[in-house]
Scaffold this motif. Structure first.
Motif, short mmCIF file in Angstrom:
data_model
loop_
_atom_site.label_atom_id
_atom_site.label_comp_id
_atom_site.label_asym_id
_atom_site.label_seq_id
_atom_site.Cartn_x
_atom_site.Cartn_y
_atom_site.Cartn_z
N GLU A 233 54.91 62.11 39.00
CA GLU A 233 55.03 63.07 37.90
C GLU A 233 56.46 63.55 37.74
OE1 GLU A 233 54.05 65.15 41.70
OE2 GLU A 233 53.21 63.44 40.61
N ASP A 234 57.19 63.69 38.86
CA ASP A 234 58.59 64.10 38.78
C ASP A 234 59.46 62.98 38.22
OD1 ASP A 234 57.88 66.54 39.89
OD2 ASP A 234 58.39 65.93 41.94
N LEU A 235 59.15 61.75 38.61
CA LEU A 235 59.91 60.62 38.10
C LEU A 235 59.75 60.49 36.59
CD1 LEU A 235 59.25 57.81 40.75
CD2 LEU A 235 61.46 58.85 40.22
N VAL A 236 58.52 60.59 36.12
CA VAL A 236 58.26 60.41 34.69
C VAL A 236 58.88 61.54 33.89
CG1 VAL A 236 56.43 60.35 32.95
CG2 VAL A 236 56.18 59.04 35.06
N ALA A 237 58.93 62.74 34.45
CA ALA A 237 59.49 63.88 33.73
C ALA A 237 61.01 63.84 33.66
CB ALA A 237 59.04 65.18 34.40
N ALA A 238 61.65 63.09 34.56
CA ALA A 238 63.11 63.06 34.61
C ALA A 238 63.68 62.10 33.57
CB ALA A 238 63.59 62.63 36.00
N THR A 243 65.30 54.50 35.95
CA THR A 243 66.36 54.03 36.84
C THR A 243 66.10 54.47 38.27
OG1 THR A 243 67.97 54.11 35.05
CG2 THR A 243 68.84 54.10 37.29
N ALA A 244 65.67 55.73 38.43
CA ALA A 244 65.39 56.25 39.77
C ALA A 244 64.24 55.50 40.42
CB ALA A 244 65.07 57.73 39.69
N GLY A 245 63.22 55.15 39.64
CA GLY A 245 62.08 54.40 40.18
C GLY A 245 62.49 53.03 40.68
N ARG A 246 63.30 52.32 39.90
CA ARG A 246 63.74 50.99 40.33
C ARG A 246 64.68 51.10 41.53
NH1 ARG A 246 63.58 50.25 34.58
NH2 ARG A 246 65.75 50.91 34.37
N ARG A 247 65.50 52.13 41.56
CA ARG A 247 66.38 52.34 42.70
C ARG A 247 65.59 52.62 43.96
NH1 ARG A 247 68.81 56.90 41.31
NH2 ARG A 247 70.14 55.83 39.81
N ARG A 248 64.48 53.34 43.82
CA ARG A 248 63.65 53.65 44.98
C ARG A 248 63.05 52.38 45.57
NH1 ARG A 248 58.85 58.01 44.48
NH2 ARG A 248 60.59 59.46 44.14
N VAL A 249 62.61 51.46 44.71
CA VAL A 249 62.10 50.18 45.21
C VAL A 249 63.14 49.51 46.09
CG1 VAL A 249 61.41 47.84 44.55
CG2 VAL A 249 60.51 49.80 43.29
N ASN A 250 64.35 49.40 45.59
CA ASN A 250 65.40 48.69 46.32
C ASN A 250 65.79 49.43 47.60
OD1 ASN A 250 65.45 46.81 44.27
ND2 ASN A 250 67.16 47.77 43.19
N LYS A 251 65.86 50.74 47.53
CA LYS A 251 66.27 51.51 48.70
C LYS A 251 65.25 51.41 49.82
CE LYS A 251 68.00 56.09 50.01
NZ LYS A 251 68.35 57.46 49.52
N LEU A 252 63.96 51.57 49.47
CA LEU A 252 62.92 51.47 50.50
C LEU A 252 62.84 50.05 51.06
CD1 LEU A 252 60.05 53.66 49.02
CD2 LEU A 252 61.27 54.05 51.17
N ALA A 253 62.95 49.05 50.20
CA ALA A 253 62.90 47.67 50.67
C ALA A 253 64.03 47.40 51.65
CB ALA A 253 62.99 46.71 49.48
N GLU A 288 47.88 57.58 32.55
CA GLU A 288 49.04 57.34 31.70
C GLU A 288 50.35 57.47 32.48
OE1 GLU A 288 48.43 60.06 28.50
OE2 GLU A 288 47.05 58.73 27.42
N LEU A 289 50.42 58.42 33.41
CA LEU A 289 51.62 58.55 34.25
C LEU A 289 51.85 57.28 35.07
CD1 LEU A 289 51.34 62.18 35.68
CD2 LEU A 289 53.17 61.31 34.24
N LEU A 290 50.79 56.77 35.68
CA LEU A 290 50.92 55.59 36.52
C LEU A 290 51.30 54.35 35.70
CD1 LEU A 290 47.84 56.25 38.79
CD2 LEU A 290 50.21 56.09 39.57
N LEU A 291 50.72 54.22 34.52
CA LEU A 291 51.03 53.05 33.70
C LEU A 291 52.44 53.13 33.13
CD1 LEU A 291 47.58 52.56 31.96
CD2 LEU A 291 48.56 51.23 33.85
N GLU A 292 52.91 54.32 32.81
CA GLU A 292 54.29 54.44 32.37
C GLU A 292 55.24 54.05 33.50
OE1 GLU A 292 57.48 57.60 30.39
OE2 GLU A 292 55.36 58.14 30.56
N PHE A 293 54.94 54.54 34.70
CA PHE A 293 55.76 54.14 35.85
C PHE A 293 55.75 52.63 36.03
CE2 PHE A 293 55.64 52.93 40.36
CZ PHE A 293 56.91 53.34 40.76
N ALA A 294 54.57 52.02 35.92
CA ALA A 294 54.46 50.58 36.09
C ALA A 294 55.28 49.82 35.05
CB ALA A 294 52.99 50.16 36.02
N SER A 295 55.36 50.36 33.86
CA SER A 295 56.10 49.68 32.79
C SER A 295 57.59 49.59 33.08
CB SER A 295 55.86 50.38 31.46
OG SER A 295 56.53 51.64 31.42
#
Length: 297
Positions: A233-238, A243-253, A288-295
């Motif tokens: 919810e914080d990611l979608v609101a920002a 960009t932050a979501g994709r960065r998190r994938v790379n950072k955690l990986a 809807e939050l989850l699907l927006e994140f997935a997109s």
């Protein structure tokens, strides 16, 4: 004291297992909880509310005064598999069982009101990564845990049954990613199955310990994928959420030596699966939050 099921538990069991199966067990829950307490001669302090989504949890004391947590779960939520995983970890990175027997789970007491969600995001992700790393071990010989391929096959079947033009493209992408990932799985380790910040609680013998596994065996990227979308919810609101979501994938990986693309693929599948399931259950905002994140992936 009474053992009325918290409303979160009622809703979650109905959504996951169907109202009929859930309703039958929930009607018997107060008596089942009383039997578990009497069997071990426990003193009950309080039932945790809003509590979990698959079990009733009560804070108790053993006859010798040791603090514990009693977890009463329906058989269709596979508490035996949770017990087996916790026994195999034996307190390394996870809550420790106090008694190996009985239909319920008697666990060491953690600080139920203090999870990693109480920390700033960067610190929470750092601690989460350190915790989940400890859980990724070889499964015990002759184990009964299902595989990532088996669990996600059932989920994929449910996703295909949803006929919604608005989600069809994302569902197709998620199913395609899943098919590619299970075709060449690189490892078979014991996984938590539902690892996220809210499943890591403060402890006394260790700063942070995992709870509530839905164990299975497979690759680490699958287990890490649920953590990627924490605080969605914080990611979608920002404004910079994508960009932050994709960065998190790379950072955690990178921090856990997991392949970036495999983590991205499992994150996509798990977000779309959860999103379509939420929509089907009438939880439109969550879906809807989850699907927006997935997109964004």
């Amino acid at each position: 004291m009474g053992f009325e099921p918290p409303q979160r538990l009622v809703r979650a069991l109905g959504e996951t297992y169907g109202d009929a199966a859930a309703g039958d067990w929930l009607a018997r829950l107060p008596e089942l909880a009383r039997q578990a307490v009497d069997l071990r001669r426990l003193d009950v302090e309080r039932v945790i509310a809003p509590g979990g989504r698959s079990s009733l949890v009560a804070l108790v004391r053993l006859p010798d005064g040791t603090p514990g947590a009693l977890k009463v779960a329906p058989p269709f939520a596979a508490p035996d598999l949770e017990r087996a995983a916790l026994a195999h970890w034996n307190g390394f990175g996870a809550v420790r069982p106090l008694d190996p027997d009985g239909p319920d789970l008697l666990l060491e007491r953690l600080h139920a009101d203090v999870s990693l969600r109480s920390l700033p995001e960067a610190k929470a992700l750092l601690e989460a990564a350190g915790t989940v790393r400890r859980l990724w071990v070889a499964p015990p010989e002759g184990h009964g845990f299902e595989s990532v391929a088996e669990r996600t096959a059932r989920q994929a079947e449910a996703m295909r049954a949803v006929k919604d033009a608005g989600t069809a493209e994302l569902v197709s992408a998620a199913l395609g990613a899943r098919d590619e990932l299970v075709a060449d799985a690189p490892e078979e380790l014991l996984l938590h199955g539902n690892f996220r910040q809210g499943k890591v609680l403060a402890g006394d013998r260790a700063p942070w310990l995992a709870v509530g596994p839905e164990p299975l065996v497979g690759e680490r990227a699958y287990d890490l994928a649920r953590l990627v979308r924490d605080r969605v919810e914080d990611l979608v609101a920002a404004a910079s959420g994508a960009t932050a979501g994709r960065r998190r994938v790379n950072k955690l990986a990178d921090s856990l030596d997991v392949d970036r693309e495999r983590l991205r693929g499992w994150t996509l599948f798990r977000a779309v699966e959860s999103g379509t399931r939420a929509l089907s259950a009438g939880r439109r905002q969550d879906g809807e939050l989850l699907l927006e994140f997935a997109s964004w992936l």
